[in-house]
Scaffold this motif. Sequence first.
Motif, PDB file in Angstrom:
ATOM      1  N   HIS A  44       0.825  -1.212   0.000  1.00 32.04           N
ATOM      2  CA  HIS A  44       0.000   0.000   0.000  1.00 32.04           C
ATOM      3  C   HIS A  44       0.858   1.260   0.000  1.00 32.04           C
ATOM      4  CE1 HIS A  44      -3.668  -2.372   1.585  1.00 32.04           C
ATOM      5  NE2 HIS A  44      -3.975  -1.903   0.393  1.00 32.04           N
ATOM      6  N   PHE A  45       1.988   1.231   0.732  1.00 29.75           N
ATOM      7  CA  PHE A  45       2.873   2.405   0.764  1.00 29.75           C
ATOM      8  C   PHE A  45       3.506   2.638  -0.604  1.00 29.75           C
ATOM      9  CE2 PHE A  45       7.137   4.257   2.021  1.00 29.75           C
ATOM     10  CZ  PHE A  45       6.646   5.533   2.263  1.00 29.75           C
ATOM     11  N   TYR A  46       3.950   1.578  -1.246  1.00 31.86           N
ATOM     12  CA  TYR A  46       4.534   1.722  -2.576  1.00 31.86           C
ATOM     13  C   TYR A  46       3.509   2.254  -3.575  1.00 31.86           C
ATOM     14  CZ  TYR A  46       8.792  -0.884  -1.223  1.00 31.86           C
ATOM     15  OH  TYR A  46       9.972  -1.297  -0.650  1.00 31.86           O
ATOM     16  N   LEU A  47       2.286   1.757  -3.493  1.00 27.49           N
ATOM     17  CA  LEU A  47       1.227   2.262  -4.368  1.00 27.49           C
ATOM     18  C   LEU A  47       0.949   3.734  -4.108  1.00 27.49           C
ATOM     19  CD1 LEU A  47      -1.252  -0.739  -4.224  1.00 27.49           C
ATOM     20  CD2 LEU A  47      -0.283   0.179  -6.340  1.00 27.49           C
ATOM     21  N   LEU A  48       0.875   4.102  -2.839  1.00 27.52           N
ATOM     22  CA  LEU A  48       0.564   5.489  -2.489  1.00 27.52           C
ATOM     23  C   LEU A  48       1.636   6.439  -3.003  1.00 27.52           C
ATOM     24  CD1 LEU A  48      -1.211   7.540  -0.953  1.00 27.52           C
ATOM     25  CD2 LEU A  48       0.166   7.047   1.086  1.00 27.52           C
TER      26      LEU A  48
END
Length: 504
Positions: A158-162
Motif C-alpha cells: 500500500h505504501f509503494y502504491l501510495l
Amino acid sequence: MKNIIYLYKSLFCILLLLSTSCQLTEDLDEYEPLYSLPGETAISNQTSAELALTGMYASLRQTSLGGFPHYTIVPSTLSGLDTGGLFSTGVEDRGFQSNNPDPTGTKTRAIYTNLYTLINRANWVIEGTEKLVSSDFVNPERQLEIIGEAKAMRATGHFYLLRLYGQFYDLTSEYGVVLNLVPAKDANPRPRNTVAETYTAILDDLEDAIVEAPNATNKYYASSVYAKGLKAKVLLYQGDYSQAALVAEDVINNSGSNFGLMPTFGELFQHDGANDYLNTLESLFNTYSDLDEGIGSGNFWDGIFANTSDTYYELGENGTMTINGQVIKHDATRIPYMQLGTPFNSSFNGNFKYKQRQGINLYETHYHLRMAEIYLIYAEAEARRNTEVTIEALNALNAIRLRAGATTTGADGFETYPTTISYPEFLEAVRIEKLMELATEMGEDFYDMVRYEILVTPTPSGEDFKVSMVNPTATNPDKFIIPIPETSIIAGQGIVKQNPSYEQ
C-alpha cells in the motif's frame, strides 16, 4: 534458510489457488475471484501457511511483465537519475523521461498489478492463518509471526502504491489508493481511499507487525525491525517528524546485533556466493534470490532498460557545498564504485550495485530498506522537528559520510559537515547524501525531491526547492505521481477516479 530454494519450486500448485492468472493482466486491483472455495481452504496447517507466505514474497521478484524491478526504475526516471537504456525508447519510456507518463503504458499497469498481487496474497495469508488454531502449528508462536509478516508486506504494498499513484504528500487529498484489506473475492469495483485513510491503514498494519512479526530472521523475510523501520519512513512522509525521529532512533539503537551499518559501502554489493549478500548486517529487508537467477536488476540497470545519468556522477565527483569558506565535496568513494559496473553497451554508464558478469552466477536483490536510510531519515526528521540542526541530526548524517570514507580534518574535500552548517544547508546535504547513498535502489531520489518542493524547503541559495531545479521537465505538480492504468479506470466503471491532469 536454504529450504526456501525448494519452497519456490513447490509454489506452482499453491499459487494457482492463492493468486490470479500468472499473466497478471487483471485490471482493477486483482479483483478476479480466486477460485474461492480452494482459496479459502488452501491454508490448513503450518506447512500450507508457510507455502502461502512464500508465494506472497515471490510477488517481489521479477514477473514476466516486469513489475519488479520497473518499480525501482520509474521514480528515478522521473527524477532524471535514469536517462533510459538500450530498450527504453518507446512512447511510455519517453513519457517517463519527460515527466508526462502514459496511462496506457504497460509498465504503469505492470507495477500497479504487481503491487496489488502482493497485497492480495498477503490478505489470503492473513485470513487463512487467522482461522487456524494453535494446535495446527508445530510452533504455536509461528501463527502470529506469519500474520505479522503478511501485515508488514501488505503495508509495504500500500505504501509503494501510495507513493507512485497517490498524492502521498497531501494529507487532505482524496487521491489515495484503493485499500485492499481482505482477499478479493468479487469483481465489484471500490472507490479510492483518501490519503489520510491510506496512511492510517499502513500504520495500523505496521503497528501489528512490530508486535507480531519475528524479531530476527533471514533478511528476505519481514521482521519486527523492518516494520519499525518502515514505520519511521512512513511517518517522515506523513510529516510527523517528532515520531519519525523517535522511531528511527529506536531502530538505530535497539535493533540488536543482527542490524547495523556495514563497515564499508562496497561490502553491501558484493555479488558472490562467498558473501551472505542476502543477509547483510545493514539490510532491514531485501528480496530473495538464488545463484541461478537468470535475469534481474542487473540486466535492467546495466544499460538495457535503465542508465545512470552523467549528471549523477558529475554531482558526486565535482559537486560541492561551501560552508563558512570550507569547500565540502558531496562524494568521493561511492561514485567511482558505481562506475565500476561495465555495461553491455559501452555508450551507457554502468552500475556496480547490480553488475552482471556473463557466465558467472550472481545474487540479485533489492534492498527495500537498509540501516543507512534509517540514519538519514533520523537526520532529516530530527532537524525538521526542531527547525534547526541539532548535534544528533548532524551526527547521524556524518555517520553515513564517515562510513563512505569522509574525513574530519576540517580541510576542503570529502569531509564531514561542520557544526556551523545552516538549516537550509543541512536539509540540502541530507537530500544529496541520500541520492549518493541510495541511488537506483528504491527511487528515494524522486520522492525526496517531491517532498522537498511540497514542504517549501529552503535551499542554501535562498530559493525554495523545486523539482524542476533538478529535472527541468518536472514542472507540473500533478505529474509528480503517475496515472492509474487506463484499463483499471475502465474496469472501475467510473468509480475509481483518475489522477488530476491524466483524465481523458
